[in-house]
Design an enzyme around this catalytic site. Structure first.
Site, mmCIF file in Angstrom:
data_model
loop_
_atom_site.group_PDB
_atom_site.id
_atom_site.type_symbol
_atom_site.label_atom_id
_atom_site.label_comp_id
_atom_site.label_asym_id
_atom_site.label_seq_id
_atom_site.Cartn_x
_atom_site.Cartn_y
_atom_site.Cartn_z
ATOM 1 N N LYS A 177 0.851 -1.192 0.000
ATOM 2 C CA LYS A 177 0.000 0.000 0.000
ATOM 3 C C LYS A 177 0.883 1.236 0.000
ATOM 4 O O LYS A 177 1.537 1.555 0.994
ATOM 5 C CB LYS A 177 -0.913 -0.005 1.227
ATOM 6 C CG LYS A 177 -2.067 0.969 1.035
ATOM 7 C CD LYS A 177 -2.231 1.901 2.096
ATOM 8 C CE LYS A 177 -2.106 3.257 2.431
ATOM 9 N NZ LYS A 177 -2.202 4.351 1.568
ATOM 10 N N GLU A 253 10.328 1.233 10.128
ATOM 11 C CA GLU A 253 11.332 2.251 9.787
ATOM 12 C C GLU A 253 10.635 3.587 9.974
ATOM 13 O O GLU A 253 9.744 3.929 9.196
ATOM 14 C CB GLU A 253 11.766 2.119 8.319
ATOM 15 C CG GLU A 253 12.519 0.861 7.989
ATOM 16 C CD GLU A 253 13.961 0.928 8.426
ATOM 17 O OE1 GLU A 253 14.405 1.993 8.876
ATOM 18 O OE2 GLU A 253 14.636 -0.101 8.324
ATOM 19 N N CYS A 288 13.818 10.967 6.100
ATOM 20 C CA CYS A 288 13.862 10.447 7.479
ATOM 21 C C CYS A 288 15.241 10.644 8.077
ATOM 22 O O CYS A 288 15.378 10.851 9.276
ATOM 23 C CB CYS A 288 13.485 8.970 7.486
ATOM 24 S SG CYS A 288 14.459 7.989 6.349
HETATM 25 P P1 NAP Z 1 2.660 8.326 7.568
HETATM 26 O O1 NAP Z 1 1.628 9.343 7.709
HETATM 27 O O2 NAP Z 1 3.009 7.470 8.726
HETATM 28 O O3 NAP Z 1 2.214 7.400 6.338
HETATM 29 C C1 NAP Z 1 2.975 6.316 5.922
HETATM 30 C C2 NAP Z 1 2.064 5.273 5.319
HETATM 31 O O4 NAP Z 1 1.185 4.788 6.327
HETATM 32 C C3 NAP Z 1 1.190 5.797 4.199
HETATM 33 O O5 NAP Z 1 1.051 4.789 3.230
HETATM 34 C C4 NAP Z 1 -0.122 6.052 4.913
HETATM 35 O O6 NAP Z 1 -1.236 6.025 4.049
HETATM 36 C C5 NAP Z 1 -0.150 4.900 5.881
HETATM 37 N N1 NAP Z 1 -1.032 5.099 7.040
HETATM 38 C C6 NAP Z 1 -1.526 6.260 7.539
HETATM 39 N N2 NAP Z 1 -2.297 6.008 8.620
HETATM 40 C C7 NAP Z 1 -2.271 4.665 8.817
HETATM 41 C C8 NAP Z 1 -2.862 3.800 9.786
HETATM 42 N N3 NAP Z 1 -3.627 4.248 10.771
HETATM 43 N N4 NAP Z 1 -2.606 2.482 9.690
HETATM 44 C C9 NAP Z 1 -1.813 2.010 8.720
HETATM 45 N N5 NAP Z 1 -1.256 2.780 7.758
HETATM 46 C C10 NAP Z 1 -1.477 4.096 7.812
HETATM 47 O O7 NAP Z 1 4.043 8.930 7.070
HETATM 48 P P2 NAP Z 1 4.315 9.903 5.853
HETATM 49 O O8 NAP Z 1 3.812 11.256 6.207
HETATM 50 O O9 NAP Z 1 3.816 9.270 4.599
HETATM 51 O O10 NAP Z 1 5.907 9.871 5.791
HETATM 52 C C11 NAP Z 1 6.710 10.654 6.578
HETATM 53 C C12 NAP Z 1 7.251 9.856 7.752
HETATM 54 O O11 NAP Z 1 7.925 8.695 7.305
HETATM 55 C C13 NAP Z 1 8.297 10.656 8.517
HETATM 56 O O12 NAP Z 1 8.105 10.484 9.899
HETATM 57 C C14 NAP Z 1 9.593 10.030 8.077
HETATM 58 O O13 NAP Z 1 10.661 10.192 8.959
HETATM 59 C C15 NAP Z 1 9.198 8.604 7.932
HETATM 60 N N6 NAP Z 1 10.173 7.894 7.077
HETATM 61 C C16 NAP Z 1 11.019 6.975 7.644
HETATM 62 C C17 NAP Z 1 11.977 6.342 6.862
HETATM 63 C C18 NAP Z 1 12.938 5.326 7.436
HETATM 64 O O14 NAP Z 1 13.499 4.548 6.675
HETATM 65 N N7 NAP Z 1 13.164 5.291 8.726
HETATM 66 C C19 NAP Z 1 12.069 6.642 5.503
HETATM 67 C C20 NAP Z 1 11.198 7.593 4.982
HETATM 68 C C21 NAP Z 1 10.248 8.208 5.773
HETATM 69 P P3 NAP Z 1 -1.939 7.401 3.554
HETATM 70 O O15 NAP Z 1 -0.910 8.136 2.792
HETATM 71 O O16 NAP Z 1 -3.053 6.923 2.730
HETATM 72 O O17 NAP Z 1 -2.364 8.139 4.783
#
Ligand code: NAP
Length: 481
Positions: A177, A253, A288
């Site tokens: 997803k 992650e 990230c």
């Molecule tokens: P996010 O809001 O957590 O969303 C990530 C994914 O989770 C999206 O596909 C989102 O879908 C889905 N999601 C949202 N709510 C959910 C729920 N309740 N249950 C299951 N899945 C759900 O993060 P983001 O804003 O896309 O990305 C930014 C974050 O990712 C930052 O905190 C960044 O640091 C982190 N990140 C970490 C790494 C690493 O390798 N450590 C790499 C890149 C990014 P929708 O888009 O449809 O809401």
């Protein structure tokens, strides 16, 4: 280049509209153009999971020789490479990354990772230690079954490919997803996987609201393992879904607030400063591993900050489809607003803003890089992951102080140290509580090297042989001879 946007889901080897024709609106941060994308409901998610389960049980993929799975992955890598222009365009269009960077960095890493796991397929060995009385143990790895993979929007191709080929090479089926902001590139990549010979049902891509689809994947008893990249808050939610269902392993992650520590004996201060600027502004700071905390020795603070400001001021901000652009827009309007609000809070907290502003621009979702000095290490600016081009500068006098500032965070993802003193480099690398330490460089990475964090940055690295651990069960078989 222009290309058609894939707007249906990829299920069982074909395009699938959501039941009842449900769609969600995608808005390109580049130009505000909108498109309707399939939005899965419960029926669609169930269909994708059951198709993946059928494919797994049929052994159409799991039953292949490892070399055959590897060859299919290598063909997939070749196809991704052949369609690199198109995929780089889709990434630039969907989330605003400059197309040159999408092509050179995002797609290069994604393709290399798929190829690397393809080449690994027939080089994985089981173990056979001896026991008492000549007994032999076989320690074998088996695929877990159906793997759920949820990814964010900041590196839509790279981060998906850190996980999907590792899960596939082990023989699993995958239900992936992507983030709602970035459906197109992964949908097209899934179609290419099918073209490469990965059988129907083995790689399903479903689109729709994270809160709904993500929760269903997290709660589903037929998802054997869940691998997630995204925010810490959602990662925690996924752990609770697992606890409330089949106690599936959830691999996370998550976010970061990475320190970038510069000592006066850095081998090349110009490079340290230009990399510090890069580390906080690459991908418009939506990284990230962003080096969002610059921890610089008092004696060189002014000099280094001036160089960082010069470097950031030279960024070419603009249309992501212009090959000259180095800094694109933020991925969506609400996120741009959040980043500007964080800059405003920083100003209100009394930290000194030496570059940038909280005003934003009228001509799109752009945020000029911002640099704050005199930042209290306990303040929000220093603690909260902003996910935009916003740098907090701290200064220190001793190694111990630098380490204390570096470790004063709930996160533990990346970190960097600039010094010519090898002993100090080792001391710092041992002392920093993070998954990755870069000495005299930033964001080095390779398919053969694990990528991951600790603390609230998650656990269970992607990439390398270690990246396979989460997608396999270990089985021990004792044979008494
Ligand atoms: P996010 O809001 O957590 O969303 C990530 C994914 O989770 C999206 O596909 C989102 O879908 C889905 N999601 C949202 N709510 C959910 C729920 N309740 N249950 C299951 N899945 C759900 O993060 P983001 O804003 O896309 O990305 C930014 C974050 O990712 C930052 O905190 C960044 O640091 C982190 N990140 C970490 C790494 C690493 O390798 N450590 C790499 C890149 C990014 P929708 O888009 O449809 O809401």
């Amino acid at each position: 280049m222009q290309t058609a946007l894939p707007t249906a889901m990829w299920i069982d080897g074909e395009w699938a509209q959501a039941s009842g024709g449900r769609t969600a609106t995608h808005t390109s941060p580049r130009c505000g153009e909108t498109a309707q994308v399939a939005s899965a409901d419960e029926v669609d998610v169930e269909r994708a999971i059951q198709g993946a389960k059928r494919a797994f049980r049929s052994r159409v993929w799991a039953g292949l020789e490892p070399r055959e799975r590897g060859e299919a992955l290598i063909r997939w890598a070749d196809l991704l490479d052949r369609h690199r222009d198109e995929l780089a365009f889709l990434v630039a269009y969907e989330m605003g990354k400059p197309v040159t960077i999408a092509w050179n960095v995002e797609m290069r890493t994604a393709i290399n990772t798929v190829r690397w796991y393809g080449e690994l397929a027939d080089k994985l060995m089981d173990e056979s230690p001896r026991g008492r009385n000549g007994a032999v143990a076989l320690v074998t790895r088996e695929p877990v079954g159906v793997v759920g993979i949820i990814t964010p929007w900041n590196f839509p191709m790279t981060l998906a490919m850190f996980k999907i080929p590792a899960a596939l090479v082990a023989g699993n089926s995958v239900v992936a997803k992507p983030a709602s902001q970035t459906p197109f590139s992964l949908l097209r990549a899934a179609e290419l996987a099918f073209e490469a010979g990965i059988p129907p049902g083995v790689l399903q891509v479903i689109t729709g609201s994270g809160a709904k689809v993500g929760e269903q994947l997290g709660m589903h008893d037929d998802i054997a393992t869940l691998a997630f990249t995204g925010s810490t808050d959602v990662g925690k939610q996924l752990l609770s879904y697992a606890g409330a269902s089949n106690a599936k392993p959830v691999w996370l992650e998550l976010g970061g607030k990475s320190p970038n520590i510069v000592f006066p004996d850095a081998p090349d201060l110009d490079r340290a400063a230009s990399m510090a600027a890069w580390a906080v502004s690459f991908n418009s700071g939506q990284m990230c591993t962003a080096g969002s905390r610059l921890v610089v020795h008092e004696d060189i603070r002014e000099e280094v900050v001036a160089k960082v400001v010069d470097n950031l001021s030279a960024a070419v901000i603009g249309d992501p489809l212009d090959p000259a652009t180095t800094l694109g827009p933020l991925a969506y309007a609400a996120h741009r607003d959040d980043v500007l609000a964080e800059i405003r809070k920083g100003i209100d907290s009394g930290a000194k803003l030496v570059l940038g502003s909280d005003a934003g621009r009228d001509d799109g979702l752009y945020v000029d890089p911002a640099v704050f000095v005199d930042v209290d290490p306990d303040s929000r600016l220093a603690q909260h992951e902003i996910f935009g081009p916003v740098l907090a500068v701290h200064s220190f006098r001793t190694e111990e102080e630098a380490l204390a500032i570096a470790n004063n965070t709930v996160f533990g993802l990346g970190s960097s140290v600039w010094t010519a003193d090898l002993s100090r480099a080792h001391r710092m690398a041992r002392g920093i509580d993070a998954g990755m330490v870069w000495i005299n460089c930033y964001e080095e990475g390779d398919s053969s090297v694990p990528f991951g964090g600790r603390k609230l940055s998650g656990h269970g690295a992607d990439r390398s042989n270690h990246g396979l651990d989460k997608y396999t069960h270990l089985k021990t078989t004792w044979i008494e001879l």
